[in-house]
Design a protein around this motif. Sequence first.
Motif, PDB file in Angstrom:
ATOM      1  N   ALA A 134      34.896  -6.853 -13.913  1.00  0.00           N
ATOM      2  CA  ALA A 134      36.146  -6.257 -14.381  1.00  0.00           C
ATOM      3  C   ALA A 134      37.348  -7.020 -13.831  1.00  0.00           C
ATOM      4  O   ALA A 134      38.349  -7.222 -14.533  1.00  0.00           O
ATOM      5  N   SER A 135      37.253  -7.476 -12.587  1.00  0.00           N
ATOM      6  CA  SER A 135      38.344  -8.244 -11.984  1.00  0.00           C
ATOM      7  C   SER A 135      38.518  -9.588 -12.687  1.00  0.00           C
ATOM      8  O   SER A 135      39.645 -10.061 -12.871  1.00  0.00           O
ATOM      9  N   VAL A 136      37.409 -10.201 -13.075  1.00  0.00           N
ATOM     10  CA  VAL A 136      37.474 -11.457 -13.825  1.00  0.00           C
ATOM     11  C   VAL A 136      38.189 -11.236 -15.156  1.00  0.00           C
ATOM     12  O   VAL A 136      39.016 -12.058 -15.581  1.00  0.00           O
ATOM     13  N   ILE A 208      20.429  -1.718 -12.206  1.00  0.00           N
ATOM     14  CA  ILE A 208      21.619  -1.576 -13.050  1.00  0.00           C
ATOM     15  C   ILE A 208      21.291  -0.652 -14.207  1.00  0.00           C
ATOM     16  O   ILE A 208      20.314  -0.864 -14.937  1.00  0.00           O
ATOM     17  N   GLY A 209      22.098   0.375 -14.383  1.00  0.00           N
ATOM     18  CA  GLY A 209      21.859   1.353 -15.437  1.00  0.00           C
ATOM     19  C   GLY A 209      23.078   1.569 -16.304  1.00  0.00           C
ATOM     20  O   GLY A 209      24.097   0.874 -16.183  1.00  0.00           O
ATOM     21  N   ALA A 210      22.985   2.554 -17.177  1.00  0.00           N
ATOM     22  CA  ALA A 210      24.062   2.825 -18.129  1.00  0.00           C
ATOM     23  C   ALA A 210      25.363   3.185 -17.425  1.00  0.00           C
ATOM     24  O   ALA A 210      26.457   2.872 -17.914  1.00  0.00           O
ATOM     25  N   ASN A 211      25.258   3.831 -16.255  1.00  0.00           N
ATOM     26  CA  ASN A 211      26.475   4.214 -15.537  1.00  0.00           C
ATOM     27  C   ASN A 211      27.266   2.995 -15.071  1.00  0.00           C
ATOM     28  O   ASN A 211      28.496   3.038 -14.967  1.00  0.00           O
ATOM     29  N   HIS A 212      26.574   1.887 -14.813  1.00  0.00           N
ATOM     30  CA  HIS A 212      27.273   0.662 -14.417  1.00  0.00           C
ATOM     31  C   HIS A 212      28.126   0.125 -15.570  1.00  0.00           C
ATOM     32  O   HIS A 212      29.262  -0.323 -15.359  1.00  0.00           O
ATOM     33  N   PHE A 213      27.590   0.167 -16.769  1.00  0.00           N
ATOM     34  CA  PHE A 213      28.345  -0.351 -17.914  1.00  0.00           C
ATOM     35  C   PHE A 213      29.498   0.579 -18.278  1.00  0.00           C
ATOM     36  O   PHE A 213      30.550   0.123 -18.733  1.00  0.00           O
ATOM     37  N   LEU A 214      29.303   1.871 -18.066  1.00  0.00           N
ATOM     38  CA  LEU A 214      30.409   2.804 -18.262  1.00  0.00           C
ATOM     39  C   LEU A 214      31.513   2.525 -17.248  1.00  0.00           C
ATOM     40  O   LEU A 214      32.706   2.509 -17.590  1.00  0.00           O
ATOM     41  N   LEU A 215      31.115   2.273 -15.995  1.00  0.00           N
ATOM     42  CA  LEU A 215      32.090   1.928 -14.961  1.00  0.00           C
ATOM     43  C   LEU A 215      32.825   0.639 -15.317  1.00  0.00           C
ATOM     44  O   LEU A 215      34.051   0.543 -15.147  1.00  0.00           O
ATOM     45  N   LEU A 216      32.094  -0.340 -15.832  1.00  0.00           N
ATOM     46  CA  LEU A 216      32.713  -1.607 -16.213  1.00  0.00           C
ATOM     47  C   LEU A 216      33.758  -1.396 -17.301  1.00  0.00           C
ATOM     48  O   LEU A 216      34.864  -1.960 -17.235  1.00  0.00           O
ATOM     49  N   ALA A 217      33.442  -0.589 -18.298  1.00  0.00           N
ATOM     50  CA  ALA A 217      34.390  -0.333 -19.387  1.00  0.00           C
ATOM     51  C   ALA A 217      35.642   0.370 -18.868  1.00  0.00           C
ATOM     52  O   ALA A 217      36.774   0.020 -19.247  1.00  0.00           O
ATOM     53  N   VAL A 218      35.455   1.359 -17.995  1.00  0.00           N
ATOM     54  CA  VAL A 218      36.603   2.087 -17.451  1.00  0.00           C
ATOM     55  C   VAL A 218      37.480   1.166 -16.609  1.00  0.00           C
ATOM     56  O   VAL A 218      38.713   1.174 -16.721  1.00  0.00           O
ATOM     57  N   LEU A 219      36.853   0.343 -15.762  1.00  0.00           N
ATOM     58  CA  LEU A 219      37.617  -0.572 -14.915  1.00  0.00           C
ATOM     59  C   LEU A 219      38.384  -1.597 -15.750  1.00  0.00           C
ATOM     60  O   LEU A 219      39.544  -1.914 -15.452  1.00  0.00           O
ATOM     61  N   CYS A 220      37.755  -2.115 -16.789  1.00  0.00           N
ATOM     62  CA  CYS A 220      38.438  -3.089 -17.646  1.00  0.00           C
ATOM     63  C   CYS A 220      39.664  -2.462 -18.306  1.00  0.00           C
ATOM     64  O   CYS A 220      40.723  -3.098 -18.406  1.00  0.00           O
ATOM     65  N   LEU A 222      41.410   0.074 -17.114  1.00  0.00           N
ATOM     66  CA  LEU A 222      42.417   0.271 -16.067  1.00  0.00           C
ATOM     67  C   LEU A 222      43.093  -1.046 -15.698  1.00  0.00           C
ATOM     68  O   LEU A 222      44.325  -1.101 -15.534  1.00  0.00           O
ATOM     69  N   TYR A 223      42.307  -2.103 -15.574  1.00  0.00           N
ATOM     70  CA  TYR A 223      42.880  -3.399 -15.202  1.00  0.00           C
ATOM     71  C   TYR A 223      43.771  -3.946 -16.314  1.00  0.00           C
ATOM     72  O   TYR A 223      44.796  -4.584 -16.041  1.00  0.00           O
ATOM     73  N   ALA A 224      43.390  -3.717 -17.568  1.00  0.00           N
ATOM     74  CA  ALA A 224      44.243  -4.149 -18.680  1.00  0.00           C
ATOM     75  C   ALA A 224      45.583  -3.422 -18.628  1.00  0.00           C
ATOM     76  O   ALA A 224      46.644  -4.020 -18.858  1.00  0.00           O
ATOM     77  N   GLY A 225      45.539  -2.123 -18.302  1.00  0.00           N
ATOM     78  CA  GLY A 225      46.783  -1.379 -18.138  1.00  0.00           C
ATOM     79  C   GLY A 225      47.617  -1.911 -16.990  1.00  0.00           C
ATOM     80  O   GLY A 225      48.854  -1.963 -17.074  1.00  0.00           O
ATOM     81  N   SER A 226      46.946  -2.335 -15.920  1.00  0.00           N
ATOM     82  CA  SER A 226      47.668  -2.900 -14.776  1.00  0.00           C
ATOM     83  C   SER A 226      48.341  -4.217 -15.143  1.00  0.00           C
ATOM     84  O   SER A 226      49.473  -4.486 -14.728  1.00  0.00           O
TER      85      SER A 226
END
Length: 445
Positions: A134-136, A208-220, A222-226
């Motif tokens: 997400a940081s990348v 790595i499970g589905a919750n990781h990809f959900l976290l990735l989408a949420v972080l991306c 948030l970072y786009a908003g930042s």
Amino acid sequence: MTQTQSDLAGLSRFIFRAPRWYTSLGFALVIAAFAGVAAFDSGEFSPTWRGFLFIGRDAWEGVFFIGVPTVVASVATTGVDRFVGGKLTPNRSSLLALAGELLIVAFTTVAAVLTVLTPLEQTFVYDSLIVSLASVFALRLLVIVAVSRRSLLLATVPASVQTVAAAALLFVYSGTLRYLEVGGPLLDAYLLPYLARSDQAPPEITAIGANHFLLLAVLCALYAGSVYALVVVIDRPWRKSLGVSPLDFLRGFIGHVAEGSRELEEFFETLGQDAIVPVTVLSFARDDGSEKARFVLPMIHPGPMGEIGGGNFPERVAMRAEGMAFPPHATAGHDFNLVTEREVDTVLDAVDRAMEDVEYSAEATTSVHARSGEAKVLGQGFGDDALLVSTFAPNFADDVEYGVGLTAATEARTQGLDDVMLVDAHNSNNGLEGPDLGHVTPGSQ
């Protein structure tokens, strides 16, 4: 030197010339392999997994899950960016992909160290990998907005290439699809073998499970908003007050590093102002008339950094001179930096004109020293002219302001000298930190 000028001068430590795109790719794969060994702890050496005979499984995990997305991003980002109207070049794309990989390596390596020093388990490394992806995305989004000058929404497409490529590999080889209520007989028969290949991957990846990809989408998101907030808060006020954007500086910096472009000079040229400054030349000749040495002192500052603007001025003087060249530091601060390298030619042309008017003398005085407070001056006369060198050593001082030097030289001429070359020895500086950077202004010393 003001704090702002100090910050700008300090950027020179980051100036370098990036390698060609294929060199960046090779370096990226090597770094990915080392990162895999450091971060992905399987504790095994596998000579057969995926056909690699000479590297351990950890190294292969690094190459596959970190290096391959870097290669994909390096190759594909330029095409994707230009498809949406951007301007990213292959060299810049490779440099950006490599920077993203180094960010991932930093995250995963630190996470691996923490798993050794704390009770955290290997799954923490994969959690950190998701956060780093997400940081990348955020880093790439900011850079692509700056370089391609596209809207944030369009820039998300090329910015997501590296993150999506890595996430796709993790999704397939972690077998996440098997744990989702998706599909039917056709999907199970024809697509599942290709979209869920956990049986061909290291067992650790299944953490790595589905919750990781959900976290990735949420972080991306948030970072786009930042990134958007950063553009609004910083970029728009700069454009309104100065007519330039910090994103223009970022674009120019990347262009200079990746390709040696002049975009950074264009940024400084927008901020620069025209000025008329004196140029002084002191020449020494042999008996046969050939030049032995030349002192060249335009009232400019050799900056702002690296080879940008006047940063390469001393070398250019040496190339133009017939004899030995001495381009000392003038009594001028960073506000007299040349904004483009083209202006160096303007100064050198003035030097050539000055050389045509040089009058040689066979007489010279012995050198003398004078002191007033912390300031010391070494002077030597040549005919009706003089060379003066000022210093505050062993006390600290930085640039002498233009007006101070001009006033001192004028005062020297009132004592009967025709012309004066006043040099700032610039030999006693304690760095660019602290509240007092040592800028010599009227009344400061």
